[in-house]
Scaffold this motif. Structure first.
Motif: not given
Length: 81
Positions: A24-31
């Motif tokens: 989903h082209q997002v960092s794990l932190s942002r997720l």
């Protein structure tokens, strides 16, 4: 302002979360941040009742003591007999 947080999670969960985040082209932190924000900002949404639904309101009378689970189980038993 961002701040660091250390979490202890099951290794399999971390690996699956990393794959999901990458897809989903997002960092794990942002997720994780988005998930936590959704939990704490869970405000009830105003739901607009359409004219059709308003017109149907009160059409069906449900007797006191109606056991919907039992009725549904009976329906399924009959359907798959």
């Amino acid at each position: 302002m961002d701040k660091k947080l250390t979490l202890s999670l099951d290794e399999r969960v971390i690996e699956k979360a990393k794959v999901y985040a990458k897809q989903h082209q997002v960092s794990l932190s942002r997720l994780i941040e988005a998930y936590l924000s959704a939990l704490i900002d869970n405000k009830p949404k105003d739901i607009e009742i359409t004219p059709l639904v308003k017109s149907l309101s009160g059409v069906v009378e449900i007797p006191d003591g109606f056991d919907h689970r039992s009725e549904y189980a009976d329906y399924l038993m009959e359907k798959y007999r």
